[in-house]
Motif scaffolding. Structure first.
Motif, PDB file in Angstrom:
ATOM      1  N   CYS A  99       0.822  -1.209   0.000  1.00  0.00           N
ATOM      2  CA  CYS A  99       0.000   0.000   0.000  1.00  0.00           C
ATOM      3  C   CYS A  99       0.858   1.262   0.000  1.00  0.00           C
ATOM      4  O   CYS A  99       0.501   2.253  -0.640  1.00  0.00           O
ATOM      5  N   VAL A 100       1.987   1.226   0.686  1.00  0.00           N
ATOM      6  CA  VAL A 100       2.891   2.376   0.685  1.00  0.00           C
ATOM      7  C   VAL A 100       3.452   2.603  -0.715  1.00  0.00           C
ATOM      8  O   VAL A 100       3.506   3.736  -1.201  1.00  0.00           O
ATOM      9  N   ILE A 101       3.841   1.528  -1.395  1.00  0.00           N
ATOM     10  CA  ILE A 101       4.385   1.668  -2.748  1.00  0.00           C
ATOM     11  C   ILE A 101       3.317   2.154  -3.712  1.00  0.00           C
ATOM     12  O   ILE A 101       3.574   3.024  -4.556  1.00  0.00           O
ATOM     13  N   ILE A 102       2.114   1.628  -3.610  1.00  0.00           N
ATOM     14  CA  ILE A 102       1.020   2.086  -4.473  1.00  0.00           C
ATOM     15  C   ILE A 102       0.705   3.545  -4.184  1.00  0.00           C
ATOM     16  O   ILE A 102       0.493   4.342  -5.106  1.00  0.00           O
ATOM     17  N   GLY A 103       0.677   3.916  -2.912  1.00  0.00           N
ATOM     18  CA  GLY A 103       0.433   5.313  -2.553  1.00  0.00           C
ATOM     19  C   GLY A 103       1.509   6.240  -3.080  1.00  0.00           C
ATOM     20  O   GLY A 103       1.220   7.346  -3.545  1.00  0.00           O
ATOM     21  N   ALA A 104       2.757   5.791  -3.048  1.00  0.00           N
ATOM     22  CA  ALA A 104       3.850   6.604  -3.581  1.00  0.00           C
ATOM     23  C   ALA A 104       3.711   6.758  -5.091  1.00  0.00           C
ATOM     24  O   ALA A 104       3.958   7.838  -5.640  1.00  0.00           O
ATOM     25  N   GLY A 105       3.294   5.711  -5.768  1.00  0.00           N
ATOM     26  CA  GLY A 105       3.093   5.787  -7.207  1.00  0.00           C
ATOM     27  C   GLY A 105       1.980   6.756  -7.581  1.00  0.00           C
ATOM     28  O   GLY A 105       2.126   7.565  -8.504  1.00  0.00           O
ATOM     29  N   ILE A 106       0.891   6.700  -6.856  1.00  0.00           N
ATOM     30  CA  ILE A 106      -0.208   7.639  -7.103  1.00  0.00           C
ATOM     31  C   ILE A 106       0.225   9.055  -6.757  1.00  0.00           C
ATOM     32  O   ILE A 106      -0.111  10.006  -7.456  1.00  0.00           O
ATOM     33  N   GLY A 107       0.998   9.194  -5.691  1.00  0.00           N
ATOM     34  CA  GLY A 107       1.517  10.508  -5.318  1.00  0.00           C
ATOM     35  C   GLY A 107       2.447  11.083  -6.367  1.00  0.00           C
ATOM     36  O   GLY A 107       2.444  12.290  -6.620  1.00  0.00           O
ATOM     37  N   LEU A 108       3.247  10.225  -7.011  1.00  0.00           N
ATOM     38  CA  LEU A 108       4.123  10.694  -8.083  1.00  0.00           C
ATOM     39  C   LEU A 108       3.317  11.222  -9.266  1.00  0.00           C
ATOM     40  O   LEU A 108       3.681  12.222  -9.883  1.00  0.00           O
ATOM     41  N   ILE A 109       2.229  10.548  -9.570  1.00  0.00           N
ATOM     42  CA  ILE A 109       1.376  10.996 -10.675  1.00  0.00           C
ATOM     43  C   ILE A 109       0.771  12.359 -10.353  1.00  0.00           C
ATOM     44  O   ILE A 109       0.651  13.216 -11.231  1.00  0.00           O
ATOM     45  N   MET A 110       0.414  12.570  -9.092  1.00  0.00           N
ATOM     46  CA  MET A 110      -0.241  13.812  -8.691  1.00  0.00           C
ATOM     47  C   MET A 110       0.751  14.864  -8.174  1.00  0.00           C
ATOM     48  O   MET A 110       0.327  15.907  -7.680  1.00  0.00           O
TER      49      MET A 110
END
Length: 52
Positions: A11-22
């Motif tokens: 979940c941390v990695i997925i959250g970081a990926g979404i954060g990078l997009i935004m």
């Protein structure tokens, strides 16, 4: 490594990926961390109910 910890890390990695997009990585990581702990809590709670 415990199975419950995999939920937190993923979940941390997925959250970081979404954060990078935004363009907001740190809030994405924190949201992912919170979601990971919630998933871990529900998984542990489910195991305790099945053990009874």
């Amino acid at each position: 490594m415990k199975t419950e910890d995999i939920f937190i890390y993923s979940c941390v990695i997925i959250g970081a990926g979404i954060g990078l997009i935004m363009n907001h990585v740190f809030p994405g990581v924190l949201i992912g961390l919170g979601v990971g702990y919630l998933l871990k809590y529900t998984m542990i709670d489910g195991k305790k109910k099945n053990d009874i």
